[in-house]
Design a protein around this motif. Structure first.
Motif, short mmCIF file in Angstrom:
data_model
loop_
_atom_site.label_atom_id
_atom_site.label_comp_id
_atom_site.label_asym_id
_atom_site.label_seq_id
_atom_site.Cartn_x
_atom_site.Cartn_y
_atom_site.Cartn_z
N GLU A 16 -5.67 -9.90 -26.15
CA GLU A 16 -4.25 -10.61 -26.38
C GLU A 16 -3.73 -9.52 -27.61
OE1 GLU A 16 -5.16 -15.47 -26.78
OE2 GLU A 16 -5.28 -14.18 -28.65
N ASP A 17 -4.60 -8.59 -28.08
CA ASP A 17 -4.06 -7.79 -28.97
C ASP A 17 -3.65 -6.41 -28.54
OD1 ASP A 17 -4.61 -9.39 -31.06
OD2 ASP A 17 -6.54 -8.72 -31.58
N ILE A 18 -3.87 -6.16 -27.23
CA ILE A 18 -3.65 -4.73 -26.72
C ILE A 18 -2.01 -4.73 -26.33
CG2 ILE A 18 -3.43 -3.62 -24.40
CD1 ILE A 18 -6.34 -3.97 -23.68
N ARG A 19 -1.67 -3.62 -27.08
CA ARG A 19 -0.10 -3.42 -27.00
C ARG A 19 0.23 -1.88 -26.25
NH1 ARG A 19 -0.58 -7.69 -28.00
NH2 ARG A 19 0.42 -8.95 -29.73
N PHE A 20 1.28 -2.01 -25.36
CA PHE A 20 1.80 -0.79 -24.83
C PHE A 20 3.21 -0.32 -25.24
CE2 PHE A 20 -1.31 -2.66 -21.69
CZ PHE A 20 -2.12 -1.73 -21.58
N PRO A 21 3.40 0.87 -25.37
CA PRO A 21 4.72 1.11 -25.79
C PRO A 21 6.10 0.34 -24.89
CG PRO A 21 3.52 3.08 -25.45
CD PRO A 21 2.85 2.23 -24.92
N ASP A 22 6.93 0.17 -25.77
CA ASP A 22 8.24 -0.60 -24.99
C ASP A 22 8.71 0.22 -23.90
OD1 ASP A 22 7.61 -2.81 -26.56
OD2 ASP A 22 8.97 -2.14 -28.16
N GLU A 23 9.00 1.62 -24.29
CA GLU A 23 9.71 2.44 -23.28
C GLU A 23 8.95 3.38 -22.95
OE1 GLU A 23 12.90 1.54 -22.23
OE2 GLU A 23 13.08 -0.14 -23.64
N PRO A 24 9.28 3.96 -21.53
CA PRO A 24 10.15 3.60 -20.87
C PRO A 24 9.51 2.12 -20.07
CG PRO A 24 9.04 5.19 -19.69
CD PRO A 24 8.69 5.20 -21.16
#
Length: 323
Positions: A16-24
């Motif tokens: 749930e806490d994993i985040r990836f960059p928004d762009e691209p």
């Protein structure tokens, strides 16, 4: 020792806490998509279970290595689905199907990089050993996938060859997951090695179970179409066993390699091959092999002073519905 319910909750929170960059967005949306459609999180759960055998609570130092194992596994799924031309994964469209093949390749690549960024956060004193084990395992998984592809065009594949392939493609990553958990927890070498053997044998049982489910499972539970291995001409454990037992290999291979273009032809081919499996008793043989490998997994850790019950429960949850 942490109970399995707490471990499952911890694994859920990690992703749930994993985040990836928004762009691209075209690069990272497929990663969010794959993590979002979930899965059983077998490898991080096994890592956390092994860790918990030697620690009273789940520490921060194990969270990134545990996440790395699942991120790496997800990378392999993205690329495997391209090679297999699989339209569904966990009941959802695969990345190449939802976007396209080029996007799937590149998104898979960046997911592999993300896995290495996470595993590199393993703290001392286990950092060097964990990195070495992870890298060695990653190469072995690729070796297993190559063998799997080569077997598709080969009429004769022995059970020993098949076991080598699934050992590399599937079992070593579960073995790695268990051992990394023990290494980060500071477990003694004999325990780390025992847990590696446990994970390996359980991985072998899991792959045979997966092969069985591909032919005999429920699509709603299995998460992808039933009979995919048959339609793709993949040499599963059931196929190898059938070729060992049949008195008419040519007839079996003719049925197994029959074209299936229309939906009617596909259903007919799956039914015909399963009929041969049934006649040869291959389904029962596969179930017996799952039981045998599960037994070997538990035997591998029988010398540990504690933790056998969580490991038994983990094994039962993983392959119990086939046994």
């Amino acid at each position: 020792m942490t109970d399995l319910r707490t471990i499952d909750e911890c694994a859920r929170r990690i992703f749930e806490d994993i985040r990836f960059p928004d762009e691209p967005a075209g690069l990272y949306d497929p990663l969010r998509y794959m993590i979002g459609i979930g899965g059983k999180r077998i490898r991080p759960r096994l890592c956390l279970t092994a860790y918990s055998l030697f620690k009273d609570r789940i520490g921060e130092e194990i969270l990134e290595p545990a996440a790395a194992l699942e991120v790496f596994h997800t990378f392999t799924l993205i690329h495997d689905d391209i090679m297999d031309r699989s339209p569904l994964r966990r009941g959802q469209e695969t990345v190449w199907k939802k976007w396209n093949g080029d996007t799937a390749i590149l998104s898979g690549d960046v997911m592999l990089i993300d896995a290495y960024m996470r595993i590199s956060k393993t703290p001392q004193p286990s950092h060097s050993e964990v990195m070495s084990l992870f890298s060695h395992t990653a190469a072995e998984v690729c070796e297993g996938q190559q063998l799997d592809m080569e077997f598709e065009s080969s009429d004769e594949v022995s059970m020993d060859q098949y076991n080598t392939m699934i050992g590399l493609k599937t079992a070593v990553l579960l073995a790695c997951s268990a051992k990394i958990g023990a290494l980060v927890a500071g477990a003694p070498a004999y325990a780390c090695d025992a847990l590696y053997r446990y994970g390996y044998e359980l991985g072998m049982a899991f792959q045979v179970a997966d092969d069985w489910l591909d032919a005999y499972g429920d699509k709603a539970v299995f998460g992808k179409p039933i009979g995919g291995d048959i339609l793709n001409g993949k040499k599963s454990w059931l196929t190898i066993r059938a070729l060992e037992k049949t008195q008419d290999k040519a007839s079996f291979l003719e049925t197994f390699s029959a074209p299936a273009r229309s939906e009617e032809e596909k259903l007919s081919k799956i039914a015909a091959v399963k009929s041969l499996y049934d006649r040869l008793g291959v389904s029962e043989d596969a179930q017996a092999e799952v039981r045998r490998r599960s037994g070997l997994a538990l035997e591998a850790v029988s010398g540990l002073s504690s933790g056998l019950e969580p490991l038994r429960q983990f094994a039962e949850a993983l392959v119990g519905r086939v046994k």
